[in-house]
Design a protein around this motif. Structure first.
Motif, PDB file in Angstrom:
ATOM      1  N   VAL A 171       0.845  -1.189  -0.644  1.00  0.00           N
ATOM      2  CA  VAL A 171       0.038  -0.137   0.327  1.00  0.00           C
ATOM      3  C   VAL A 171       0.728   1.433   0.153  1.00  0.00           C
ATOM      4  O   VAL A 171       1.894   1.498   0.672  1.00  0.00           O
ATOM      5  N   ARG A 172       0.307   1.996  -1.499  1.00  0.00           N
ATOM      6  CA  ARG A 172       1.409   3.320  -0.861  1.00  0.00           C
ATOM      7  C   ARG A 172       0.210   4.698  -1.109  1.00  0.00           C
ATOM      8  O   ARG A 172      -0.695   4.731  -2.193  1.00  0.00           O
ATOM      9  N   LEU A 173       0.580   5.490  -0.809  1.00  0.00           N
ATOM     10  CA  LEU A 173      -0.221   7.090  -0.575  1.00  0.00           C
ATOM     11  C   LEU A 173       0.682   7.338   0.217  1.00  0.00           C
ATOM     12  O   LEU A 173       1.653   7.949   1.093  1.00  0.00           O
ATOM     13  N   SER A 224      -0.383   3.465  -4.641  1.00  0.00           N
ATOM     14  CA  SER A 224      -1.198   2.325  -5.077  1.00  0.00           C
ATOM     15  C   SER A 224      -2.632   2.225  -5.191  1.00  0.00           C
ATOM     16  O   SER A 224      -3.442   2.410  -3.927  1.00  0.00           O
ATOM     17  N   LEU A 225      -3.723   1.501  -6.137  1.00  0.00           N
ATOM     18  CA  LEU A 225      -4.739   1.322  -6.274  1.00  0.00           C
ATOM     19  C   LEU A 225      -5.119   0.493  -6.341  1.00  0.00           C
ATOM     20  O   LEU A 225      -6.262  -0.061  -5.471  1.00  0.00           O
ATOM     21  N   PHE A 226      -3.880  -0.467  -6.607  1.00  0.00           N
ATOM     22  CA  PHE A 226      -3.943  -2.105  -5.880  1.00  0.00           C
ATOM     23  C   PHE A 226      -3.235  -2.701  -5.371  1.00  0.00           C
ATOM     24  O   PHE A 226      -2.463  -2.632  -6.277  1.00  0.00           O
ATOM     25  N   PRO A 227      -3.126  -2.662  -4.277  1.00  0.00           N
ATOM     26  CA  PRO A 227      -4.177  -2.842  -3.099  1.00  0.00           C
ATOM     27  C   PRO A 227      -3.851  -0.903  -2.930  1.00  0.00           C
ATOM     28  O   PRO A 227      -3.610  -0.036  -2.862  1.00  0.00           O
ATOM     29  N   PHE A 228      -6.181  -1.406  -2.206  1.00  0.00           N
ATOM     30  CA  PHE A 228      -6.085  -0.202  -1.830  1.00  0.00           C
ATOM     31  C   PHE A 228      -5.932   0.325  -0.457  1.00  0.00           C
ATOM     32  O   PHE A 228      -6.182  -1.136   0.267  1.00  0.00           O
TER      33      PHE A 228
END
Lengths: 364, 244
Positions: A237-239, A282-286
């Motif tokens: 997961v990246r945000l 990252s959109l998947f994984p959300f």
């Protein structure tokens, strides 16, 4: 420290692929991604690598399938209608657990649509897109710098998870010109590929296949894929959070829309409104857990995207009824302006939350 | 006593699941023999189709890739371009090559892609139950043209060798009919040449094998051979179409 150069996002993708030791590119012309096959036709032969213009997007993804099966780093790029054509191949590639990278410079749709920016391929990218239970690991750059840097990341994720990776862009990210530093500040890992069909010299023969007649064996493959996606949910997961600390309303966006939303956050803050931004990388994984945690702290959400409401569904699933999730979207190639998003922010903050803070505490 | 016939090293120990008398077994064995004769088993990658030969990867002793329906020439192209010193072949039926995969085979041929294609034409979709194929003869019955193929409604059969022979890309295109000892030997020679061409870097080679489907044709194997000679060869005459 290398010099910064001005270039389009699409061109930066090509330099990123070269930096990632991409062995083969197969593509087909479609706007607004044409700079990618054009630049790759120049760069790949220069580096002794394979460039081939395929007869169709269908053929291109199947050439990627062959090159990936042979153990090489392979990629293709396209835009929305062309990506639809690649979905059959991507289902096979995911089922065969082969690594590859697909770049989608999204345009307005559905149908032939137009060549303007869009984000309406979100479902197709993050839910699988083709037939069967599989996922594409999906990452979304928002700058030309990231168009460069996300290519080595994409190839690394693909090799590490033995799964296709989608780099989800849009016409703005692909076409905009920004300064970019073509640095080499990443490690390119070599992954052993004992499964590759590259000639059975000194070993038992290898088979790349997704046909399993026995339901138990087919289910085993599905379970293995799902376990892999669970690993990705834990580790990939990246945000990026911007001014979310005290935010009562958090905008959720990715790609070019997230850039617009960052401007909106600053405008709102100047008006004294406690607004933040959660930019999805990252959109998947959300980032389900991260959004859920923010919801538990009492923040409300406003999903902003160039679609009729796709990513917002995942935000709502993550929030799971704990708080309000609003939506603002433009479609068909229209880009939301900061002013119209700010209007929606004012409107949202003006309304009292559906659930009181007390109620939220009781739920959580 | 001298052993004159044994299982070629190019085949695994798996038993063919094909129907009695089916030419898939013949074609598989010939490819396996050629791989052994040319000593290329450990550097060959085969790409198999969707159709009756979908399980070909069970039988061949080389590395194998199972392609989506019709896409084998594109998959083979991907392998060959990144591993130009390996030998890459695709094995495809008429539905796979001449219908759903028409674009892929034409463009692989036009590029002169240095691969070998073995094309099994039995005028029917054997695995799915005998539906009309792109090569079904005019008047021939199938489960989707039960009163015979009517050109007014379903058009005409596609002649792949003749079509591809108009292109500058291919190096070798031949149609064979292994219905008698001479045709059998001709078929083996053609397959061998199609692999030798690739070893010599000559480019795209395709061998169309006029094949039978005793099960869907509802004939005995012997009757099916007669039917190839008496009917199929009228629409699909054997011969060398390109050799350069």
């Amino acid at each position: 420290m290398t010099d910064k150069k001005l270039m389009k996002g699409n061109i930066a993708v090509c330099h990123g692929a070269i930096a990632a030791n991409c062995d083969a590119f197969f593509g087909y012309p479609i706007t607004p991604q044409n700079e990618i096959p054009e630049k790759m036709s120049e760069l790949m032969p220069q580096h002794g690598r394979v460039f081939l213009q395929a007869e169709s997007e269908v053929a291109a993804i199947n050439m990627v399938y062959g090159a990936a099966a042979a153990g090489k780093r392979a990629m293709t790029s396209s835009s929305s209608p062309g990506i639809s054509l690649k979905m059959e191949g991507l289902s096979y590639i995911a089922a065969c657990e082969l690594p590859c990278v697909v770049v989608n410079v999204q345009r307005g749709g559905p149908g032939l649509g137009n060549t303007l920016p869009g984000q309406a391929d979100y479902f197709q990218a993050v839910k699988g897109g083709g037939h069967g239970d599989y996922r594409l690991l999906t990452i979304a750059p928002w700058s030309v710098q990231e168009c460069y840097e996300f290519m080595p990341l994409a190839f690394d994720l693909a090799d590490r998870y033995r799964n296709p990776v989608m780099v989800l862009m849009d016409a703005i990210v692909g076409q905009m010109i920004e300064p970019v530093e073509l640095h080499a500040n990443f490690e390119i890992h070599e992954y052993p590929k004992p499964w590759a069909t590259n000639g059975a010299r000194g070993r038992a023969r290898n088979i790349i296949n997704s046909l399993w007649i026995d339901s138990a064996v087919m289910e085993d493959l599905n379970n293995r894929l799902q376990a892999k996606y669970e690993q990705a949910r834990r580790h990939e997961v990246r945000l990026w959070e911007y001014r979310t600390g005290d935010a009562e309303l958090i905008l959720v966006a990715y790609g070019s829309t997230a850039r617009i939303c960052r401007t909106v956050v600053d405008m709102a803050r100047e008006e004294g409104m406690p607004v933040g931004l959660l930019r999805l990388i990252s959109l998947f994984p959300f980032p389900e857990r991260e959004i859920n945690a923010l919801a538990k702290q009492g923040a409300r959400f406003l999903a902003v995207e160039m679609s009729a409401g796709q990513m917002v569904e995942d935000v709502r699933l993550a929030v799971n009824g704990l708080t309000d999730v609003g939506f603002y979207g433009r479609t068909g190639g229209s880009v939301p302006t900061p002013a119209e998003i700010l209007d929606r922010v004012r409107e949202t903050l003006h309304k009292p939350p559906v659930m009181s803070t007390q109620a939220r505490r009781e739920v959580s | 006593m001298q052993k004159v016939y044994s299982r070629p090293k190019g085949l695994t120990d798996a038993e063919f699941a094909y129907c009695a008398g089916c030419f898939h077994s013949v074609a598989h064995r010939m490819i396996a023999e050629v791989m052994e004769e040319l000593d290329i088993i450990d550097r060959t990658i085969g790409v198999c189709p969707v159709g009756c030969a979908v399980f070909m990867y069970e039988y061949m002793a080389c590395d194998m890739i199972e392609a989506a329906h019709g896409r084998a020439p594109a998959v083979a192209t991907g392998v060959k371009r990144v591993l130009p010193d390996r030998i890459v072949f695709s094995y495809q039926g008429d539905g796979d090559l001449a219908s759903i995969g028409t674009a892929e085979i034409i463009h692989a041929a036009a590029r002169g892609e240095n691969i070998t294609v073995i094309f099994i034409n039995n005028t029917t979709y054997g695995m799915t139950g005998g539906q009309m194929a792109p090569t079904t003869l005019v008047g021939q019955k199938s489960t989707t043209c039960p009163s015979g193929r009517d050109p007014k409604q379903a058009g005409y059969p596609l002649r792949v060798c003749e079509l591809l022979a108009t292109l500058d890309g291919p190096s070798y295109i031949e149609r064979v009919a292994p219905t008698n000892p001479a045709g059998f030997n001709r078929t083996k020679k053609a397959i061998r040449k199609a692999f030798e061409n690739q070893l010599e870097g000559k480019g795209f080679s395709l061998v169309e094998i006029l094949s039978n489907c005793p099960t869907q044709w509802k004939m005995s194997p012997i009757e099916s051979l007669k039917w190839i000679d008496e009917h199929m060869t009228k629409t699909f005459p054997p011969g060398v179409f390109v050799d350069r």
